[in-house]
Design a protein around this motif. Sequence first.
Motif, PDB file in Angstrom:
ATOM      1  N   ALA A   1     -20.258  -8.472  15.052  1.00  0.00           N
ATOM      2  CA  ALA A   1     -21.299  -9.241  15.743  1.00  0.00           C
ATOM      3  C   ALA A   1     -22.217  -9.932  14.739  1.00  0.00           C
ATOM      4  CB  ALA A   1     -22.098  -8.326  16.657  1.00  0.00           C
ATOM      5  N   ARG A   2     -22.570  -9.221  13.684  1.00  0.00           N
ATOM      6  CA  ARG A   2     -23.457  -9.790  12.666  1.00  0.00           C
ATOM      7  C   ARG A   2     -22.781 -10.944  11.932  1.00  0.00           C
ATOM      8  NH1 ARG A   2     -25.783  -5.733   8.235  1.00  0.00           N
ATOM      9  NH2 ARG A   2     -23.534  -5.653   7.773  1.00  0.00           N
ATOM     10  N   ALA A   3     -21.450 -10.863  11.776  1.00  0.00           N
ATOM     11  CA  ALA A   3     -20.713 -11.919  11.071  1.00  0.00           C
ATOM     12  C   ALA A   3     -20.335 -13.077  11.986  1.00  0.00           C
ATOM     13  CB  ALA A   3     -19.456 -11.328  10.443  1.00  0.00           C
ATOM     14  N   GLY A   4     -20.659 -12.962  13.252  1.00  0.00           N
ATOM     15  CA  GLY A   4     -20.342 -14.035  14.179  1.00  0.00           C
ATOM     16  C   GLY A   4     -18.928 -13.984  14.727  1.00  0.00           C
TER      17      GLY A   4
ATOM     18  N   GLN B   1     -19.992 -10.050  23.796  1.00  0.00           N
ATOM     19  CA  GLN B   1     -18.712  -9.412  23.487  1.00  0.00           C
ATOM     20  C   GLN B   1     -18.917  -8.073  22.776  1.00  0.00           C
ATOM     21  OE1 GLN B   1     -17.076 -12.682  21.227  1.00  0.00           O
ATOM     22  NE2 GLN B   1     -15.661 -13.235  22.888  1.00  0.00           N
ATOM     23  N   ALA B   2     -19.885  -8.020  21.868  1.00  0.00           N
ATOM     24  CA  ALA B   2     -20.166  -6.770  21.162  1.00  0.00           C
ATOM     25  C   ALA B   2     -20.667  -5.704  22.125  1.00  0.00           C
ATOM     26  CB  ALA B   2     -21.183  -7.016  20.054  1.00  0.00           C
ATOM     27  N   SER B   3     -21.542  -6.120  23.052  1.00  0.00           N
ATOM     28  CA  SER B   3     -22.067  -5.173  24.033  1.00  0.00           C
ATOM     29  C   SER B   3     -20.944  -4.639  24.915  1.00  0.00           C
ATOM     30  CB  SER B   3     -23.122  -5.859  24.897  1.00  0.00           C
ATOM     31  OG  SER B   3     -23.607  -4.985  25.891  1.00  0.00           O
ATOM     32  N   ALA B   4     -20.034  -5.513  25.336  1.00  0.00           N
ATOM     33  CA  ALA B   4     -18.915  -5.085  26.171  1.00  0.00           C
ATOM     34  C   ALA B   4     -17.981  -4.161  25.401  1.00  0.00           C
ATOM     35  CB  ALA B   4     -18.149  -6.305  26.680  1.00  0.00           C
ATOM     36  N   ALA B   5     -17.742  -4.480  24.131  1.00  0.00           N
ATOM     37  CA  ALA B   5     -16.854  -3.640  23.312  1.00  0.00           C
ATOM     38  C   ALA B   5     -17.450  -2.261  23.089  1.00  0.00           C
ATOM     39  CB  ALA B   5     -16.589  -4.326  21.976  1.00  0.00           C
ATOM     40  N   THR B   6     -18.764  -2.215  22.848  1.00  0.00           N
ATOM     41  CA  THR B   6     -19.428  -0.924  22.658  1.00  0.00           C
ATOM     42  C   THR B   6     -19.390  -0.098  23.935  1.00  0.00           C
ATOM     43  OG1 THR B   6     -20.924  -1.873  21.008  1.00  0.00           O
ATOM     44  CG2 THR B   6     -21.594   0.199  22.036  1.00  0.00           C
TER      45      THR B   6
ATOM     46  N   GLU C   1     -15.755   2.890  14.356  1.00  0.00           N
ATOM     47  CA  GLU C   1     -15.443   1.805  15.288  1.00  0.00           C
ATOM     48  C   GLU C   1     -16.729   1.115  15.766  1.00  0.00           C
ATOM     49  OE1 GLU C   1     -12.635   2.025  18.345  1.00  0.00           O
ATOM     50  OE2 GLU C   1     -11.359   3.492  17.363  1.00  0.00           O
ATOM     51  N   ARG C   2     -17.760   1.923  16.041  1.00  0.00           N
ATOM     52  CA  ARG C   2     -19.043   1.336  16.464  1.00  0.00           C
ATOM     53  C   ARG C   2     -19.604   0.435  15.359  1.00  0.00           C
ATOM     54  NH1 ARG C   2     -19.905   6.891  17.787  1.00  0.00           N
ATOM     55  NH2 ARG C   2     -19.587   7.291  20.021  1.00  0.00           N
ATOM     56  N   LEU C   3     -19.523   0.912  14.104  1.00  0.00           N
ATOM     57  CA  LEU C   3     -20.031   0.132  12.976  1.00  0.00           C
ATOM     58  C   LEU C   3     -19.254  -1.166  12.806  1.00  0.00           C
ATOM     59  CD1 LEU C   3     -21.979  -0.018  10.603  1.00  0.00           C
ATOM     60  CD2 LEU C   3     -20.293   1.240   9.223  1.00  0.00           C
TER      61      LEU C   3
END
Length: 290
Positions: A224-227, A233-238, A216-218
């Motif tokens: 995030a890398r794909a936009g 949003q990625a930081s909040a999801a992590t 899930e982390r990956l």
Amino acid sequence: MRGLGDAIARGARFNPNHDPSNGEFTEAGAGGSGGYVKGSSSGDPTEPLAHMPQVVEKLKEIGGGKITGSAGFNYSNRTETQGDPALADIAHAQGFDGKPTVVSEEELQGLINDGWTEAYRGMRLPAGPSGVGGDGATTPDGHDTYSDQFRYGDYYAGTGLGGNGTYVALGDGATKTADLFGADVMHLAINPDANVLPGDQLFALKDEEQEALSAERLQIFDDARAGVLTNEQASAATSALETDSDPGNLMSDAGRWAAAHGYDAIVWKDNFGDPSMAVVLNRTAVAVAK
């Protein structure tokens, strides 16, 4: 050893089934009533801890505390006499802190004959003003012996290398093992329907769960890398994933992990492959002689 033998033969059963409103696995009975509160018995070990947000919120409500790193929860109203307060509150959240079934010695033997697993636990006597077992000696909640505290008092979550919980001895040498730990020896039996986690499967299950969380982390990183996700949003999801899966490293202990997943006990084998020790997590899953 028929009861636990059958449970071990079935293998460990990951247990994500729960009531979403409170995180409990209970199917029947109620914490504190003395009725057996049984964990559900099916699920996929690759499903990350879907229930943890509910369990965490209930623990916060119970303890009025906050998450504080590797120590788990910081409960301002908890003391050293309560062993592992995080496990005690997980047990409460699961309904596992209800009273055991207290029976006569004859009735206990009847349960053992019917397939319940016999166990023994030895404990020292409480210390009083005149020493161990002396006048005025009581347990922290006022019982004359620790065995009576187990029968009738508050749930106490002990600690140990095989997972935090209540340790009991199994097998042919159980009485001798119990005697080594103190003069107050308690005779118990474990329900044959108990949801038992074999110790040799525990770490494999934990590893499977961590692999699923890593995936899930990956996925968040790839999105995030794909936009697909912004950095925010990625930081909040992590952050949400870490909080929901294992807040404050709460699941570092095997007993906490097993109780949070609805297991009634962990069973460890000796060098000959025979069950020799159980860590009881659900007090309602056992009967104990008066």
